[in-house]
Design a protein around this motif. Structure first.
Motif, PDB file in Angstrom:
ATOM      1  N   LEU A   1      51.141  22.051 -24.366  1.00 47.83           N
ATOM      2  CA  LEU A   1      51.596  20.877 -23.627  1.00 47.83           C
ATOM      3  C   LEU A   1      51.448  21.067 -22.126  1.00 47.83           C
ATOM      4  CD1 LEU A   1      54.981  19.765 -25.280  1.00 47.83           C
ATOM      5  CD2 LEU A   1      52.863  18.453 -25.221  1.00 47.83           C
ATOM      6  N   ILE A   2      51.137  19.960 -21.454  1.00 45.68           N
ATOM      7  CA  ILE A   2      51.326  19.847 -20.010  1.00 45.68           C
ATOM      8  C   ILE A   2      52.408  18.789 -19.812  1.00 45.68           C
ATOM      9  CG2 ILE A   2      50.302  19.188 -17.813  1.00 45.68           C
ATOM     10  CD1 ILE A   2      47.627  20.148 -18.823  1.00 45.68           C
ATOM     11  N   VAL A   3      53.533  19.174 -19.238  1.00 45.17           N
ATOM     12  CA  VAL A   3      54.697  18.293 -19.117  1.00 45.17           C
ATOM     13  C   VAL A   3      54.881  17.869 -17.661  1.00 45.17           C
ATOM     14  CG1 VAL A   3      57.175  18.050 -19.518  1.00 45.17           C
ATOM     15  CG2 VAL A   3      55.784  19.459 -21.061  1.00 45.17           C
ATOM     16  N   THR A   4      54.993  16.566 -17.442  1.00 44.99           N
ATOM     17  CA  THR A   4      55.312  16.016 -16.125  1.00 44.99           C
ATOM     18  C   THR A   4      56.620  15.245 -16.259  1.00 44.99           C
ATOM     19  OG1 THR A   4      52.938  15.779 -15.690  1.00 44.99           O
ATOM     20  CG2 THR A   4      54.446  14.653 -14.193  1.00 44.99           C
ATOM     21  N   PRO A   5      57.758  15.841 -15.876  1.00 49.28           N
ATOM     22  CA  PRO A   5      59.052  15.204 -16.104  1.00 49.28           C
ATOM     23  C   PRO A   5      59.438  14.214 -14.997  1.00 49.28           C
ATOM     24  CG  PRO A   5      59.381  17.394 -15.214  1.00 49.28           C
ATOM     25  CD  PRO A   5      57.896  17.229 -15.354  1.00 49.28           C
ATOM     26  N   ASN A   6      60.400  13.360 -15.329  1.00 54.00           N
ATOM     27  CA  ASN A   6      61.048  12.467 -14.359  1.00 54.00           C
ATOM     28  C   ASN A   6      60.064  11.596 -13.588  1.00 54.00           C
ATOM     29  OD1 ASN A   6      63.375  11.409 -13.147  1.00 54.00           O
ATOM     30  ND2 ASN A   6      63.243  12.844 -11.427  1.00 54.00           N
ATOM     31  N   GLN A   7      59.167  10.934 -14.285  1.00 52.44           N
ATOM     32  CA  GLN A   7      58.247   9.991 -13.641  1.00 52.44           C
ATOM     33  C   GLN A   7      58.922   8.627 -13.502  1.00 52.44           C
ATOM     34  OE1 GLN A   7      54.602  10.000 -16.026  1.00 52.44           O
ATOM     35  NE2 GLN A   7      53.567  11.106 -14.391  1.00 52.44           N
ATOM     36  N   ARG A   8      58.746   8.007 -12.322  1.00 54.51           N
ATOM     37  CA  ARG A   8      59.284   6.663 -12.083  1.00 54.51           C
ATOM     38  C   ARG A   8      58.192   5.791 -11.468  1.00 54.51           C
ATOM     39  NH1 ARG A   8      65.083   6.797 -12.000  1.00 54.51           N
ATOM     40  NH2 ARG A   8      65.815   8.945 -12.376  1.00 54.51           N
ATOM     41  N   GLN A   9      58.327   4.483 -11.638  1.00 55.50           N
ATOM     42  CA  GLN A   9      57.336   3.565 -11.084  1.00 55.50           C
ATOM     43  C   GLN A   9      57.626   3.349  -9.602  1.00 55.50           C
ATOM     44  OE1 GLN A   9      56.470  -0.010 -13.217  1.00 55.50           O
ATOM     45  NE2 GLN A   9      56.121   1.039 -15.173  1.00 55.50           N
ATOM     46  N   GLU A  10      56.777   3.964  -8.770  1.00 53.56           N
ATOM     47  CA  GLU A  10      56.909   3.883  -7.314  1.00 53.56           C
ATOM     48  C   GLU A  10      55.571   4.239  -6.698  1.00 53.56           C
ATOM     49  OE1 GLU A  10      60.165   6.508  -6.846  1.00 53.56           O
ATOM     50  OE2 GLU A  10      58.966   8.338  -7.131  1.00 53.56           O
ATOM     51  N   THR A  11      55.531   4.436  -5.372  1.00 54.15           N
ATOM     52  CA  THR A  11      54.283   4.781  -4.706  1.00 54.15           C
ATOM     53  C   THR A  11      54.223   6.274  -4.431  1.00 54.15           C
ATOM     54  OG1 THR A  11      55.243   4.329  -2.531  1.00 54.15           O
ATOM     55  CG2 THR A  11      54.081   2.515  -3.640  1.00 54.15           C
ATOM     56  N   CYS A  12      53.007   6.813  -4.553  1.00 56.56           N
ATOM     57  CA  CYS A  12      52.760   8.226  -4.279  1.00 56.56           C
ATOM     58  C   CYS A  12      51.269   8.421  -4.091  1.00 56.56           C
ATOM     59  CB  CYS A  12      53.292   9.109  -5.403  1.00 56.56           C
ATOM     60  SG  CYS A  12      52.601   8.726  -7.025  1.00 56.56           S
ATOM     61  N   ALA A  13      50.857   9.609  -3.697  1.00 55.00           N
ATOM     62  CA  ALA A  13      49.445   9.920  -3.502  1.00 55.00           C
ATOM     63  C   ALA A  13      48.771  10.169  -4.851  1.00 55.00           C
ATOM     64  CB  ALA A  13      49.294  11.133  -2.591  1.00 55.00           C
ATOM     65  N   GLU A  14      47.583   9.618  -4.984  1.00 56.15           N
ATOM     66  CA  GLU A  14      46.797   9.870  -6.188  1.00 56.15           C
ATOM     67  C   GLU A  14      46.357  11.328  -6.196  1.00 56.15           C
ATOM     68  OE1 GLU A  14      46.011   9.790  -9.228  1.00 56.15           O
ATOM     69  OE2 GLU A  14      45.128   7.767  -9.329  1.00 56.15           O
TER      70      GLU A  14
ATOM     71  N   TYR B   1      60.645   7.799 -23.029  1.00 52.66           N
ATOM     72  CA  TYR B   1      61.246   6.945 -22.005  1.00 52.66           C
ATOM     73  C   TYR B   1      62.780   7.016 -22.055  1.00 52.66           C
ATOM     74  CZ  TYR B   1      56.563   5.023 -21.489  1.00 52.66           C
ATOM     75  OH  TYR B   1      55.207   4.883 -21.263  1.00 52.66           O
ATOM     76  N   TYR B   2      63.375   6.907 -20.840  1.00 57.56           N
ATOM     77  CA  TYR B   2      64.839   6.979 -20.698  1.00 57.56           C
ATOM     78  C   TYR B   2      65.275   5.984 -19.627  1.00 57.56           C
ATOM     79  CZ  TYR B   2      63.490  11.569 -22.579  1.00 57.56           C
ATOM     80  OH  TYR B   2      62.921  12.582 -23.308  1.00 57.56           O
ATOM     81  N   ARG B   3      66.604   5.815 -19.466  1.00 61.86           N
ATOM     82  CA  ARG B   3      67.173   5.023 -18.367  1.00 61.86           C
ATOM     83  C   ARG B   3      68.309   5.818 -17.737  1.00 61.86           C
ATOM     84  NH1 ARG B   3      65.489  -0.178 -17.776  1.00 61.86           N
ATOM     85  NH2 ARG B   3      64.308  -1.051 -19.540  1.00 61.86           N
ATOM     86  N   ASP B   4      68.360   5.765 -16.403  1.00 57.61           N
ATOM     87  CA  ASP B   4      69.422   6.480 -15.704  1.00 57.61           C
ATOM     88  C   ASP B   4      70.696   5.637 -15.674  1.00 57.61           C
ATOM     89  OD1 ASP B   4      68.974   4.554 -13.787  1.00 57.61           O
ATOM     90  OD2 ASP B   4      67.900   5.883 -12.410  1.00 57.61           O
ATOM     91  N   GLY B   5      71.722   6.138 -14.959  1.00 57.58           N
ATOM     92  CA  GLY B   5      72.983   5.428 -14.919  1.00 57.58           C
ATOM     93  C   GLY B   5      72.886   4.060 -14.292  1.00 57.58           C
TER      94      GLY B   5
END
Length: 367
Positions: free
Chosen positions: A74-87, A268-272
């Motif tokens: 596995l390659i795991v990328t945790p805690n991804q959110r929909q926002e802006t960042c560098a490609e 997929y998850y949802r925070d508080g």
């Protein structure tokens, strides 16, 4: 002259004994496959921490079909959110020198998101990458040098196969017919246990001629073929499955980009606050394709009569062709011609005259 095939096998023996020309056959095999995987392992990584893996974690799809996948890396990328960042700078289409190289709203086709119109550059660098709206941070890690589930070779695969030949209404399964519930919990497939369809994962990979640690690292595809060849003139117990194991994906030397098998999925998850986030996983592993084929044959008078008639006709044609070759095509054809035909020559003239007189007398009597 007796017609033979291959110079040594008589035609009747070839048709009736080897090819079973006296049987009606059915190749429209109906088959159903049920698969289950058993095994647990433990890992401790920076992305996932301490974790126990069972079949609900590493088998896809979970219900078990004739095609299933076992995760081994596995390659795991945790805690991804929909926002802006560098490609990612590994995407050629995302490289830029100024903002005009990043037209807003245009997706990075081989990348992870949609351009925002900004070119993000580190200090003292003239080249950067486009800013994107995506699931951030984007996947950036390379494949681990050691498979995550390196102990998976001890897992077991259970393959249950039901078959039916509809023409003869014949049913069979590859599991031993027993009431002992402990049988499948203790047996393993082998020459002494052909009706125990429980295979060790490491052994299956070995039977394909592959190395488990190599295929677990970068993934691959293995074919498991079950073949049924049933002579229904014999007892049903003699209709046994045969298993064949092969590596289906192309294996290239070195670290070719065509090697291996992988895909991505997310949880997929949802925070508080109700904001959605996810953990992205790029899964490497072994895909199994279970394929079933076979044929059944049983005595029938119709193919028997047809093959007998065809054989008689074929032997007659064979004799005719052999005569043509011996009489006209070989060097010593004159020798065979003299033995084949008897030449009739006219006798002594006196005898010929006597024969003519006898023929005239015979005609006079008939008149």
């Amino acid at each position: 002259m007796r017609l033979t095939l291959g110079g040594s096998v008589p035609w009747p023996r070839w048709v009736f004994l080897l090819k079973k020309g006296y049987q009606d056959t059915d190749t429209s095999l109906q088959s159903s496959i049920i698969t289950k995987v058993k095994g647990v392992t433990f890992t401790n990584t920076s992305e996932l921490g301490e974790r126990l893996w069972d079949v609900a974690d590493y088998v896809i799809p979970p219900q078990g079909e004739n095609v299933f996948f076992i995760i081994t890396n596995l390659i795991v990328t945790p805690n991804q959110r929909q926002e802006t960042c560098a490609e990612s700078d590994s995407i050629p289409d995302a490289l830029c020198y100024e903002d005009s190289d990043c037209p807003p709203g245009k997706p990075v086709m081989t990348g992870n998101g949609v351009r925002t119109g900004r070119c993000l550059r580190a200090e003292n660098l003239t080249r950067g990458t486009c800013e994107i709206f995506a699931w951030c941070p984007v996947e950036s890690r390379s494949r681990p040098e050691k498979p995550l589930l390196d102990k998976a070779e001890d897992f077991t695969i259970y393959i249950k196969n039901f078959i039916r030949f509809p023409k003869f209404n014949f049913f069979k399964t590859n599991v031993l017919d027993t009431k002992d519930r402990a049988y499948l919990k203790s047996c393993h497939f082998g020459p002494k246990n052909p009706y125990c369809p429980i295979f060790q994962l490491g052994s299956v990979v070995k039977w394909t001629g592959s190395n488990f640690q190599e295929i677990a690292l970068q993934g691959g595809v293995i074919g498991i073929q079950i073949e049924w060849d049933c002579d229904l003139d014999r007892a049903p117990s003699e209709c046994n499955p045969r298993y064949y194991f092969s590596r289906l994906d192309s294996r290239f030397p070195g670290s070719s980009v065509s090697s291996g098998y992988n895909f991505r999925f997310a949880k997929y998850y949802r925070d508080g606050a109700g904001v959605e986030f996810r953990t992205l996983m790029k899964a490497y592993g072994i895909r199994f394709d279970v394929m079933v084929n076979g044929r059944a044959g049983k005595f029938s008078i119709i193919p028997t009569v047809i093959n007998v008639g065809s054989g008689v006709a074929l032997m007659g044609v064979g004799s005719f062709l052999c005569d043509l070759v011996l009489i006209y095509l070989i060097k010593k054809s004159h020798f065979y011609r003299n033995k084949k035909f008897e030449e009739v020559r006219s006798g002594h003239p006196a005898n010929g005259k006597a024969n003519v007189e006898q023929l005239q007398n015979l005609q006079t009597v008939e008149a």
